[in-house]
Design an enzyme around this catalytic site. Structure first.
Site, PDB file in Angstrom:
ATOM      1  N   THR A   1       5.662  -0.609   5.322  1.00  0.00           N
ATOM      2  CA  THR A   1       5.915  -1.919   5.932  1.00  0.00           C
ATOM      3  C   THR A   1       7.092  -2.606   5.245  1.00  0.00           C
ATOM      4  O   THR A   1       8.030  -3.072   5.901  1.00  0.00           O
ATOM      5  CB  THR A   1       4.661  -2.820   5.804  1.00  0.00           C
ATOM      6  OG1 THR A   1       3.540  -2.116   6.336  1.00  0.00           O
ATOM      7  CG2 THR A   1       4.850  -4.127   6.539  1.00  0.00           C
TER       8      THR A   1
ATOM      9  N   ASP B   1       0.857  -1.175   0.000  1.00  0.00           N
ATOM     10  CA  ASP B   1       0.000   0.000   0.000  1.00  0.00           C
ATOM     11  C   ASP B   1       0.903   1.238   0.000  1.00  0.00           C
ATOM     12  O   ASP B   1       1.406   1.649  -1.042  1.00  0.00           O
ATOM     13  CB  ASP B   1      -0.895  -0.103   1.239  1.00  0.00           C
ATOM     14  CG  ASP B   1      -2.022   0.922   1.280  1.00  0.00           C
ATOM     15  OD1 ASP B   1      -2.475   1.360   0.222  1.00  0.00           O
ATOM     16  OD2 ASP B   1      -2.447   1.271   2.391  1.00  0.00           O
TER      17      ASP B   1
ATOM     18  N   GLY C   1       3.843   1.323   1.296  1.00  0.00           N
ATOM     19  CA  GLY C   1       5.213   0.836   1.137  1.00  0.00           C
ATOM     20  C   GLY C   1       6.028   0.881   2.422  1.00  0.00           C
ATOM     21  O   GLY C   1       7.123   0.331   2.480  1.00  0.00           O
TER      22      GLY C   1
HETATM   23  P1  IMP Z   1       1.819  -0.379   3.755  1.00  0.00           P
HETATM   24  O1  IMP Z   1       2.896  -0.269   4.786  1.00  0.00           O
HETATM   25  O2  IMP Z   1       0.957   0.840   3.716  1.00  0.00           O
HETATM   26  O3  IMP Z   1       2.320  -0.769   2.399  1.00  0.00           O
HETATM   27  O4  IMP Z   1       0.845  -1.466   4.321  1.00  0.00           O
HETATM   28  C1  IMP Z   1       0.735  -2.740   3.900  1.00  0.00           C
HETATM   29  C2  IMP Z   1      -0.115  -3.491   4.900  1.00  0.00           C
HETATM   30  O5  IMP Z   1      -1.328  -2.781   5.205  1.00  0.00           O
HETATM   31  C3  IMP Z   1      -0.550  -4.789   4.288  1.00  0.00           C
HETATM   32  O6  IMP Z   1       0.363  -5.800   4.574  1.00  0.00           O
HETATM   33  C4  IMP Z   1      -1.920  -5.015   4.918  1.00  0.00           C
HETATM   34  O7  IMP Z   1      -1.776  -5.696   6.137  1.00  0.00           O
HETATM   35  C5  IMP Z   1      -2.443  -3.625   5.185  1.00  0.00           C
HETATM   36  N1  IMP Z   1      -3.332  -3.177   4.098  1.00  0.00           N
HETATM   37  C6  IMP Z   1      -3.114  -2.206   3.198  1.00  0.00           C
HETATM   38  N2  IMP Z   1      -4.141  -2.060   2.354  1.00  0.00           N
HETATM   39  C7  IMP Z   1      -5.055  -2.988   2.721  1.00  0.00           C
HETATM   40  C8  IMP Z   1      -6.358  -3.351   2.213  1.00  0.00           C
HETATM   41  O8  IMP Z   1      -6.885  -2.822   1.214  1.00  0.00           O
HETATM   42  N3  IMP Z   1      -6.987  -4.360   2.879  1.00  0.00           N
HETATM   43  C9  IMP Z   1      -6.455  -5.007   3.942  1.00  0.00           C
HETATM   44  N4  IMP Z   1      -5.239  -4.697   4.447  1.00  0.00           N
HETATM   45  C10 IMP Z   1      -4.545  -3.696   3.842  1.00  0.00           C
END
Ligand code: IMP
Ligand code: MG
Length: 206
Positions: free
Chosen positions: A104, A100, A102
Site C-alpha cells: 500500500t 504490513d 508494504g
Molecule cells: P500492506 O499493503 O500489506 O502494508 O497493508 C497495509 C494495510 O492493510 C493497512 O493500512 C490496513 O488497512 C491493512 N492491515 C494490515 N494488517 C492489518 C491488521 O493486522 N489489522 C487490520 N488491518 C490490517
C-alpha cells in the site's frame, strides 16, 4: 474464553502519539507539511496526532481500494480519489495505521513522487516488519508488533472494532474448527469471535 488480547493500551498509545507529534513538530519546524492520511484505518491516529502538533500543516485524505476483506487480498491497489490532492512541491507526510506487506505504502509513495512531491515521509502507528514483502521507508513508527491480526484505534476487521480505544489482537474461535486463519495470519471471517462490549483483560490479569 477471551475474545481478544490487548496488545497496546490506550495510555500507551496516548503517550507514544504525543512523543511522535513532538518529533514531527521539531523535524518540520518552519515548514508547512501536507499531512495525507489513508482512509479509513488511520483516522483516529491522525485525529490524535495532529492535535499534538505545534507547527502549521494541512490535512488531506486518500482512499485506496480496500484490499483486505478478511479473506483474499485484492491483486491491485488502486487510488479512488488521489487526483484531488495537489502534492506538487509539497513536503508530504503520509499517516498510516499499519504497515504490513508494504505494498500500500509503496504504491502511494510512487504516485506522490510521480506527481512532484518535494519530500515524502511516512508515519505509521503500527509496523509489522516480519510481514514485509517490499522495501518501504518508515520515518516515524508508533509500535512494532509481531505478525498477528490486530483491531482497534481505527483498525478494523470486516469494518468492525474501529472504535476500540486500544489495540487488540483478534483471536480465532477455539470452537470453530481447526483455528487456521489466512496464510498471512489474518483471521478467517467465519472463525472470528465477536469482541464483547467490555474491554478484554490482559493475559494474566484477574
Ligand atoms: P500492506 O499493503 O500489506 O502494508 O497493508 C497495509 C494495510 O492493510 C493497512 O493500512 C490496513 O488497512 C491493512 N492491515 C494490515 N494488517 C492489518 C491488521 O493486522 N489489522 C487490520 N488491518 C490490517
Ligand atoms: Mg490502512
Amino acid at each position: 474464553m477471551k475474545d481478544c488480547r490487548i496488545l497496546i493500551t490506550d495510555r500507551e498509545i496516548e503517550a507514544r502519539v504525543a512523543e511522535i507529534a513532538e518529533l514531527i513538530s521539531s523535524d518540520y519546524d518552519g515548514r508547512n507539511p501536507l499531512i495525507v492520511s489513508l482512509l479509513k484505518g488511520a483516522f483516529i491516529f491522525l485525529a490524535d496526532l495532529v492535535r499534538g502538533l505545534t507547527i502549521p500543516h494541512e490535512i488531506d485524505f486518500v482512499t485506496l481500494s480496500s484490499y483486505r476483506n478478511g479473506q483474499e487480498r485484492s491483486p491491485r491497489i488502486e487510488f479512488l480519489d488521489h487526483m484531488r490532492i495537489d502534492v506538487r512541491d509539497r513536503d508530504v507526510l503520509i499517516i498510516e495505521d499499519i504497515v504490513d506487506t508494504g505494498h500500500t505504502l509503496l504504491s502511494i509513495i510512487d504516485t506522490f513522487r510521480e506527481y512532484g512531491a518535494r519530500s515524502i515521509r511516512v508515519c505509521t502507528l503500527l509496523d509489522k516488519p516480519e510481514a514485509r514483502e517490499v522495501d518501504v521507508p518508515v520515518h516515524y513508527r508508533g509500535f512494532t508488533i509481531p505478525c498477528v491480526f490486530v483491531v482497534g484505534y481505527g483498525l478494523d476487521f470486516m469494518e468492525q472494532y474501529r472504535n476500540l480505544s486500544y489495540i487488540a489482537e483478534l483471536s480465532r474461535s477455539r470452537t470453530a474448527g481447526d483455528g487456521a486463519g489466512g496464510a498471512d495470519g489474518s483471521p478467517d471471517a467465519a472463525r472470528v469471535v465477536p469482541v464483547s462490549v467490555h474491554p478484554p483483560r490482559r493475559d494474566g490479569e484477574t
